[in-house]
Design an enzyme around this catalytic site. Structure first.
Site, mmCIF file in Angstrom:
data_model
loop_
_atom_site.group_PDB
_atom_site.id
_atom_site.type_symbol
_atom_site.label_atom_id
_atom_site.label_comp_id
_atom_site.label_asym_id
_atom_site.label_seq_id
_atom_site.Cartn_x
_atom_site.Cartn_y
_atom_site.Cartn_z
ATOM 1 N N ASP A 151 30.792 89.563 12.793
ATOM 2 C CA ASP A 151 31.653 88.572 12.376
ATOM 3 C C ASP A 151 31.169 87.454 11.398
ATOM 4 O O ASP A 151 31.969 87.249 10.809
ATOM 5 C CB ASP A 151 32.029 87.695 13.732
ATOM 6 C CG ASP A 151 33.048 86.596 13.556
ATOM 7 O OD1 ASP A 151 34.294 87.355 13.242
ATOM 8 O OD2 ASP A 151 33.147 85.431 13.951
ATOM 9 N N LYS A 173 32.690 86.573 7.495
ATOM 10 C CA LYS A 173 32.868 85.132 7.127
ATOM 11 C C LYS A 173 32.144 84.804 5.954
ATOM 12 O O LYS A 173 32.726 84.317 5.070
ATOM 13 C CB LYS A 173 32.583 84.317 8.257
ATOM 14 C CG LYS A 173 33.380 84.032 9.301
ATOM 15 C CD LYS A 173 32.878 83.301 10.486
ATOM 16 C CE LYS A 173 33.892 83.381 11.692
ATOM 17 N NZ LYS A 173 33.328 82.680 12.801
#
Length: 814
Positions: free
Chosen positions: A676, A680
């Protein structure tokens, strides 16, 4: 003196007739009342006659229905002691009609002359009934069959009035009859006293003829709407009644489809400068719209928007038109000879082409006519074959003050452009009374609403929201929308309407907006199964302007629909990272689609939830700053874990604590594996202009191999416990150097990396606490002390707030 007219809906039933009598009784200035046929009867008479002419016995069923409507109406309007005479007269007319229809069925022919006679029964019956009802109510009324006074030529179904004779006959009749006159609309007679009709809008025309003949002070047309509306309220719910219009404005709006009053019907009253007032039978206290000669140079530039839903466009082009005199004359003469009416004309200044709009049913006939007229020119190659485009609509904005106001066209084109509506053709008369645009018919309603908002509701911007995903983030967003609605409307003139809602199972939509107080119950009770393709299709069919699609899911299928939405000029707002961290080609295409279609693709919450991370980075880049390095703690989960891991408890216990608080995914490895975080930092790298792929982000993992390979979450925690010493050694070594552990994502020199690092007290990340995110931008303008954004970067409340902020940005953009 006042002349009034009641339309078909005003006299549709006996109760409505009683209502119009109350209106007549209340106004002592009314001298003549014109009435249409009972609502729907004229169409029924035409259908009955045509079926009779085709030899269909079913015409008798239709006739029986017509008969019963009038007989029942008579019984309800007239008291029993007067009914015999009234019913006898009504039956006599109906028997005459029955005989006429029987004759039509025998000869199987229906000429325009006969059709005029058939439809005349509608007005004759209704006006006789209204007269009898007036007498029942105590009004001194007399029935006038206007075939006695309205004299016309013999152009059946659209007869021209002999005004000199008609005016004198009307004056003579009124002079001899002091009573309230109830006169038939729509019908007249020729020199041989054969029944004729006045064509479309005939009853309004009759009213105007009487008003002009008698030099009335004003005429009132009573219908079923509150005067002339700014737009068709069936297509634009926000449409409102106009207090005044000039004759020219009313005619322009009527020409382009507004149900106001048929333009030719105004001419007699217009010549005598008699005001025409459009009023609502069902709201008699409402003042309605006054159509007259009073021009207000200080008034609004635009008075109304109207449209014709079905038109075809013919394009005539070729080099043989340039500089050649007489082309237009030949074109329009040929069409006139074939009785083809042209709705709209536009020609380029190069004289290379002419576009004209006609009714779709006339399109092929017009094409044939034009090609026949220019047969030799086409054969010689001077002109191309005529191109016909169908499935189009015309939208017109009308206003007397357009000629004195700059920026009308700009506002119009911007409203259409922002909603992805392409203009096929544009026309504006030299009088500058209207600007007309031809668009695809599928966009008509959307265009009307967008234009109406731009010109009439410009003080309030309405954004139509479609929300997919109503879990933690979605539910919180709905709560925030409900809480802030009044504030945004009052302080920023921004109205946010939730039109559609969906979870993974069901969806619901309401074009007028959903009630956010009970959305859960409404969604639960919805019978519409959720499928993203169906959801988007229904969105498009609503044809609303300023639409925003909000994706609160982590669903790949929903993310895959963004391109289609943007192509349809629907803005997208989402915390879903799948699209912006997918392939770079897909990401670039989404950005391009948004730009090309004048909408937005916003994903601020992809990084840092509600923290202004992406917007800050864009501001730096757009203002010319050079990004040298980005360092960031981008996971609230990992931030909490390493901020809490201070030696008082083993690393595995800290991870368990984070899981218990709901900070981690069900399998904590989804967080600890840093995928994750990779998405980003990839998004931030792309915002810097770097075309990286997810595979290009180098993750220096810190989980031991045995933890990664554990079969279950329980096995993972067992393996993690076995490695507590490893993590404690890392922490202890950092502490010896007065450092702390942080999982840091970094973008520098075109590369993106993620690693577990030990930082000292001089580092911006040293004092990080809780589950905060922190992002440091080192740039040409911030070389020594980076620009730092810090705060809570996870949680439904702050993420929803970030989505909300993006929605407001869309509103400001649109």
């Amino acid at each position: 003196m006042k002349i009034i007219k009641f339309g078909g809906t005003s006299v549709q039933t006996s109760d409505r007739i009683k209502g119009i009598i109350e209106i007549m009784k209340a106004d002592k200035t009314v001298r003549v009342t014109i009435c249409s046929a009972l609502g729907g009867i004229t169409d029924q008479l035409i259908e009955t006659a045509r079926k009779a002419a085709q030899g269909e016995e079913s015409y008798q069923v239709l006739f029986t229905d017509i008969e019963q409507k009038h007989l029942n109406c008579a019984r309800n309007l007239v008291s029993p002691n007067r009914q015999d005479k009234t019913l006898s007269a009504v039956k006599a007319m109906l028997n005459e009609l029955a005989d006429l229809l029987r004759g039509i069925s025998l000869v199987k022919e229906l000429s325009n002359r006969t059709l005029d006679y058939v439809v005349s029964f509608g007005e004759r019956l209704s006006c006789f009934l209204v007269t009898e009802a007036c007498k029942e109510a105590g009004l001194d009324a007399v029935y006038l069959d206007t075939r006695k006074v309205v004299k016309t030529d013999s152009n059946f179904t659209s007869a021209a009035v002999n005004f000199e004779l008609t005016n004198q006959l009307i004056k003579d009749f009124v002079a001899k009859n002091p009573q309230m006159i109830i006169a038939t609309g729509f019908i007249g007679s020729n020199a041989e006293n054969i029944t004729t009709t006045l064509g479309r809008g005939g009853s309004d025309y009759s009213c105007s003829i009487f008003a002009a003949a008698l030099d009335a002070k004003e005429l009132e047309i009573w219908t079923d709407v509150d005067g002339v509306m700014t737009a068709d309220p069936r297509k634009v719910p926000q449409a409102f009644s106009l207090p005044t219009l000039t004759y020219e404005e009313a005619m322009e709006m009527s020409h382009f489809g507004a149900k106001v009053i048929h333009p030719p019907t105004m001419l007699p009253a217009m010549k005598k400068n008699i005001p025409i007032i459009i009023r609502n039978t069902f709201r008699p206290a409402f003042k309605g719209t006054v159509i007259g000669n009073n021009k207000n140079p200080e008034g609004k530039a635009i008075k109304g928007i109207s449209s014709i839903s079905h038109i075809a466009l013919l394009r005539i082009e070729g080099s043989g038109m340039i500089g050649v005199a007489g082309i237009s004359a030949r074109l329009f003469n040929s069409l006139a000879l074939d009785k083809i009416s042209v709705v709209l004309i536009t020609q380029g200044s190069s004289e290379h082409s002419i576009c004209l709009a006609v009714k779709p049913e006339d399109a092929q006939k017009a094409k044939k006519t034009i090609e026949q007229e220019f047969k030799l020119d086409i054969q010689a190659g001077y002109l191309e074959e005529v191109i016909v485009e169908t499935e189009l609509a015309v939208v017109a904005v009308v206003g007397e003050n357009m000629r004195n106001t700059s920026g009308i066209a700009a506002t119009l084109f911007k409203a259409l452009g922002n909603n992805g509506i392409n203009i096929v053709a544009i026309a504006q008369g030299s009088s500058e009374l209207n600007v007309s645009v031809v668009i695809k018919r599928e966009n008509e309603t959307k265009a009307l609403r967008a234009i109406h908002q731009a010109f009439f509701l410009s003080d309030v911007k309405t954004i139509h929201l479609f929300i997919v995903g109503v879990g933690l983030i979605g539910a919180e967003l709905l709560a925030q929308l409900q809480q802030q609605a009044a504030f945004l409307l009052q302080n920023f003139s921004l109205e946010l309407k939730v039109i559609g809602l969906a979870n993974s199972v069901k969806y619901l939509m309401d074009k007028n907006g959903l009630d956010l107080k009970n959305w859960k119950e409404a969604l639960k009770n919805s019978e519409k199964p959720m499928a993203i393709a169906q959801f988007i299709q229904e969105m498009n069919l609503l044809g609303l302007p300023n639409m925003v699609f909000i994706d609160n899911t982590a669903n790949a299928e929903v993310a895959a629909s963004y391109q289609k939405l943007l192509k349809n000029s629907i803005s997208v707002v989402t915390p879903n990272k799948l699209a912006s961290s997918g392939s770079y080609e897909q990401f670039a295409n989404l950005k391009a689609e948004a730009k090309n279609h004048g909408v937005t693709f916003l994903y601020e919450t992809n990084v840092g939830a509600a923290l202004p991370v992406i917007s800050t980075l864009r501001d730096l880049v757009n203002s010319g700053d050079k990004i040298q390095k980005i360092e960031a703690v981008l996971s609230g989960t990992l931030s909490f874990i390493f901020n809490t891991f201070n030696g008082t408890q083993p690393f595995s216990e800290v991870v368990k604590q984070a899981k218990a608080k709901g900070y981690t995914e069900p399998d904590p490895r989804d967080d600890l594996g840093c995928t994750d975080v990779a998405r980003k930092i990839l998004i931030l790298a792309r915002e810097c202009g770097q075309g990286l792929e997810l595979a290009d982000v180098k993750i220096n993992g810190f989980l031991p191999e045995s933890c990664l390979k554990a079969a279950t979450v329980e096995d993972f925690f067992r393996e993690l416990e076995k490695n507590d010493t490893h993590f404690e050694n890392l922490r202890h070594q950092a502490a010896k150097e007065n450092k702390v552990l942080r999982c840091i994502a970094k973008y520098e020199n075109g590369k993106a990396t993620i690693s577990l690092q030990a930082v000292d007290a001089n580092h911006a990340f040293y004092n990080l606490s809780g589950s905060d995110n922190i992002i440091a931008f080192t740039t040409a303008r911030y070389p020594q002390r980076p620009l730092v954004v810090r705060g809570s970067g996870a949680g439904a409340e702050v993420t929803a707030a970030g989505v909300f902020a993006d929605v407001i940005r869309v509103g400001n953009y649109l």
